[in-house]
Design a protein around this motif. Structure first.
Motif, PDB file in Angstrom:
ATOM      1  N   ARG A  78       0.825  -1.212   0.000  1.00  0.00           N
ATOM      2  CA  ARG A  78       0.000   0.000   0.000  1.00  0.00           C
ATOM      3  C   ARG A  78       0.858   1.261   0.000  1.00  0.00           C
ATOM      4  N   ALA A  79       2.024   1.197   0.648  1.00  0.00           N
ATOM      5  CA  ALA A  79       2.917   2.355   0.699  1.00  0.00           C
ATOM      6  C   ALA A  79       3.523   2.663  -0.662  1.00  0.00           C
ATOM      7  N   GLY A  80       3.643   1.639  -1.513  1.00  0.00           N
ATOM      8  CA  GLY A  80       4.037   1.871  -2.900  1.00  0.00           C
ATOM      9  C   GLY A  80       5.514   1.890  -3.211  1.00  0.00           C
ATOM     10  N   ASP A  81       6.378   1.560  -2.249  1.00  0.00           N
ATOM     11  CA  ASP A  81       7.815   1.537  -2.516  1.00  0.00           C
ATOM     12  C   ASP A  81       8.226   0.120  -2.905  1.00  0.00           C
ATOM     13  N   PRO A  82       8.695  -0.099  -4.140  1.00  0.00           N
ATOM     14  CA  PRO A  82       9.013  -1.461  -4.600  1.00  0.00           C
ATOM     15  C   PRO A  82      10.034  -2.184  -3.731  1.00  0.00           C
ATOM     16  N   GLU A  83      11.117  -1.500  -3.331  1.00  0.00           N
ATOM     17  CA  GLU A  83      12.150  -2.178  -2.555  1.00  0.00           C
ATOM     18  C   GLU A  83      11.647  -2.552  -1.160  1.00  0.00           C
ATOM     19  N   ASP A  84      10.878  -1.666  -0.539  1.00  0.00           N
ATOM     20  CA  ASP A  84      10.306  -1.999   0.765  1.00  0.00           C
ATOM     21  C   ASP A  84       9.375  -3.209   0.643  1.00  0.00           C
ATOM     22  N   PHE A  85       8.620  -3.261  -0.442  1.00  0.00           N
ATOM     23  CA  PHE A  85       7.717  -4.391  -0.641  1.00  0.00           C
ATOM     24  C   PHE A  85       8.493  -5.683  -0.850  1.00  0.00           C
ATOM     25  N   ILE A  86       9.569  -5.616  -1.624  1.00  0.00           N
ATOM     26  CA  ILE A  86      10.383  -6.806  -1.876  1.00  0.00           C
ATOM     27  C   ILE A  86      10.961  -7.343  -0.567  1.00  0.00           C
ATOM     28  N   GLN A  87      11.462  -6.448   0.276  1.00  0.00           N
ATOM     29  CA  GLN A  87      12.024  -6.885   1.553  1.00  0.00           C
ATOM     30  C   GLN A  87      10.943  -7.505   2.441  1.00  0.00           C
ATOM     31  N   ALA A  88       9.742  -6.899   2.434  1.00  0.00           N
ATOM     32  CA  ALA A  88       8.645  -7.425   3.250  1.00  0.00           C
ATOM     33  C   ALA A  88       8.143  -8.753   2.709  1.00  0.00           C
ATOM     34  N   ASP A  89       8.099  -8.878   1.398  1.00  0.00           N
ATOM     35  CA  ASP A  89       7.671 -10.132   0.785  1.00  0.00           C
ATOM     36  C   ASP A  89       8.665 -11.244   1.112  1.00  0.00           C
ATOM     37  N   ALA A  90       9.960 -10.916   0.994  1.00  0.00           N
ATOM     38  CA  ALA A  90      11.002 -11.895   1.317  1.00  0.00           C
ATOM     39  C   ALA A  90      10.911 -12.316   2.780  1.00  0.00           C
ATOM     40  N   ALA A  91      10.607 -11.368   3.658  1.00  0.00           N
ATOM     41  CA  ALA A  91      10.490 -11.683   5.087  1.00  0.00           C
ATOM     42  C   ALA A  91       9.331 -12.642   5.348  1.00  0.00           C
ATOM     43  N   PHE A  92       8.240 -12.483   4.604  1.00  0.00           N
ATOM     44  CA  PHE A  92       7.119 -13.405   4.773  1.00  0.00           C
ATOM     45  C   PHE A  92       7.517 -14.821   4.366  1.00  0.00           C
ATOM     46  N   HIS A  93       8.189 -14.947   3.230  1.00  0.00           N
ATOM     47  CA  HIS A  93       8.607 -16.275   2.771  1.00  0.00           C
ATOM     48  C   HIS A  93       9.626 -16.888   3.736  1.00  0.00           C
ATOM     49  N   GLN A  94      10.499 -16.053   4.310  1.00  0.00           N
ATOM     50  CA  GLN A  94      11.449 -16.557   5.299  1.00  0.00           C
ATOM     51  C   GLN A  94      10.718 -17.064   6.536  1.00  0.00           C
ATOM     52  N   ALA A  95       9.624 -16.394   6.894  1.00  0.00           N
ATOM     53  CA  ALA A  95       8.834 -16.836   8.042  1.00  0.00           C
ATOM     54  C   ALA A  95       8.172 -18.180   7.766  1.00  0.00           C
ATOM     55  N   VAL A  96       7.748 -18.389   6.519  1.00  0.00           N
ATOM     56  CA  VAL A  96       7.178 -19.686   6.139  1.00  0.00           C
ATOM     57  C   VAL A  96       8.242 -20.775   6.266  1.00  0.00           C
ATOM     58  N   VAL A  97       9.426 -20.490   5.751  1.00  0.00           N
ATOM     59  CA  VAL A  97      10.526 -21.457   5.832  1.00  0.00           C
ATOM     60  C   VAL A  97      10.861 -21.752   7.298  1.00  0.00           C
ATOM     61  N   ALA A  98      10.896 -20.720   8.130  1.00  0.00           N
ATOM     62  CA  ALA A  98      11.192 -20.923   9.548  1.00  0.00           C
ATOM     63  C   ALA A  98      10.141 -21.815  10.206  1.00  0.00           C
ATOM     64  N   ALA A  99       8.884 -21.654   9.787  1.00  0.00           N
ATOM     65  CA  ALA A  99       7.799 -22.443  10.378  1.00  0.00           C
ATOM     66  C   ALA A  99       7.865 -23.914   9.983  1.00  0.00           C
ATOM     67  N   ALA A 100       8.671 -24.245   8.966  1.00  0.00           N
ATOM     68  CA  ALA A 100       8.845 -25.642   8.566  1.00  0.00           C
ATOM     69  C   ALA A 100       9.703 -26.407   9.576  1.00  0.00           C
ATOM     70  N   HIS A 101      10.470 -25.679  10.381  1.00  0.00           N
ATOM     71  CA  HIS A 101      11.318 -26.290  11.422  1.00  0.00           C
ATOM     72  C   HIS A 101      12.242 -27.367  10.853  1.00  0.00           C
ATOM     73  N   ASN A 102      12.904 -26.990   9.759  1.00  0.00           N
ATOM     74  CA  ASN A 102      13.936 -27.829   9.158  1.00  0.00           C
ATOM     75  C   ASN A 102      15.181 -26.961   9.049  1.00  0.00           C
ATOM     76  N   ASP A 103      16.167 -27.211   9.890  1.00  0.00           N
ATOM     77  CA  ASP A 103      17.341 -26.345   9.954  1.00  0.00           C
ATOM     78  C   ASP A 103      18.133 -26.327   8.653  1.00  0.00           C
ATOM     79  N   VAL A 104      18.152 -27.436   7.936  1.00  0.00           N
ATOM     80  CA  VAL A 104      18.915 -27.494   6.688  1.00  0.00           C
ATOM     81  C   VAL A 104      18.245 -26.626   5.619  1.00  0.00           C
ATOM     82  N   ILE A 105      16.922 -26.768   5.466  1.00  0.00           N
ATOM     83  CA  ILE A 105      16.208 -25.931   4.502  1.00  0.00           C
ATOM     84  C   ILE A 105      16.367 -24.460   4.863  1.00  0.00           C
ATOM     85  N   ALA A 106      16.255 -24.139   6.153  1.00  0.00           N
ATOM     86  CA  ALA A 106      16.377 -22.753   6.596  1.00  0.00           C
ATOM     87  C   ALA A 106      17.753 -22.187   6.278  1.00  0.00           C
ATOM     88  N   ALA A 107      18.800 -22.988   6.488  1.00  0.00           N
ATOM     89  CA  ALA A 107      20.160 -22.522   6.223  1.00  0.00           C
ATOM     90  C   ALA A 107      20.391 -22.305   4.740  1.00  0.00           C
TER      91      ALA A 107
END
Length: 222
Positions: A135-164
């Motif tokens: 909504r804020a409209g800044d592409p780079e801020d959105f990319i970082q936030a989108d990446a953070a969401f996907h990282q949170a999904v990976v973290a929720a998998a609780h597989n240390d190798v995949i996370a690394a």
């Protein structure tokens, strides 16, 4: 951030170690701009040339990105992540999309099975930040936030190798997101990620994998 003195260790190496700690601890997140050279000189109590040498060394190792006229930004959280970024800087984006699909669909399926209540809280927060960044409209801020969401999904998998592995490929993934999103945010190309969270919340592994797969490769309405 005062620099502690260690005998028999070159001062430049001490500064490199201190700056690396700021990066690996998350105090300077990936994508953020680090303090200016004069600020680092004041904080560390060392000469400008020492700071400059340390920053250049970390840039050479792939942790920092020196952008003339803009500043120095955190590119990766480890030397291996920096190596991966350089190695795949010119990779075919379709092949990167296939890699993302392999990792993120598997992680989403595992997250649906293994997620905790705390994981859900973190995912909900990450999704809210992603939507706010759009909504804020800044592409780079959105990319970082989108990446953070996907990282949170990976973290929720609780597989240390995949996370690394995913962490070491972090900038490769963000580069693909930049390619996918483009130079500006266009409403017609927005992909909502609520379906991923809903499937993980409902412990539906198959649906979580499908929803994660839909988010990869192109930015268009889901």
């Amino acid at each position: 951030m005062a620099l502690s003195t260690t005998r028999r260790t070159p001062l430049s190496d001490q500064v490199i170690a201190q700056l690396r700690a700021q990066i690996t601890s998350g105090e300077w997140p990936v994508g953020s701009r680090i303090p200016t050279e004069p600020a680092l000189v004041e904080q560390l109590g060392v000469a400008r040339n020492t700071v400059r040498e340390a920053v250049r060394a970390l840039a050479h190792n792939g942790l920092l990105d020196i952008r003339q006229g803009s500043g120095t930004y955190v590119l990766a959280t480890s030397e291996l992540a920096g190596v991966m970024h350089r190695k795949f800087a010119d990779a075919d984006q379709n092949e990167v999309a296939e890699l993302r699909s392999m990792l993120e669909t598997s992680a989403a399926g595992l997250a649906a099975v293994r997620r905790t209540d705390r994981d859900l809280e973190l995912l909900e927060t990450a999704l809210s930040r992603r939507e706010a960044a759009w909504r804020a409209g800044d592409p780079e801020d959105f990319i970082q936030a989108d990446a953070a969401f996907h990282q949170a999904v990976v973290a929720a998998a609780h597989n240390d190798v995949i996370a690394a592995v995913y962490a070491d490929l972090g900038e490769v993934m963000r580069a693909h997101l930049r390619h996918d999103v483009g130079p500006e945010l266009i409403a017609e190309r927005y992909v909502g990620h609520g379906g991923i969270l809903d499937a993980i919340r409902g412990r539906d592994a198959a649906a979580a994998s499908v929803e994660a797969g839909r988010a990869i490769g192109v930015c268009s309405e889901a």
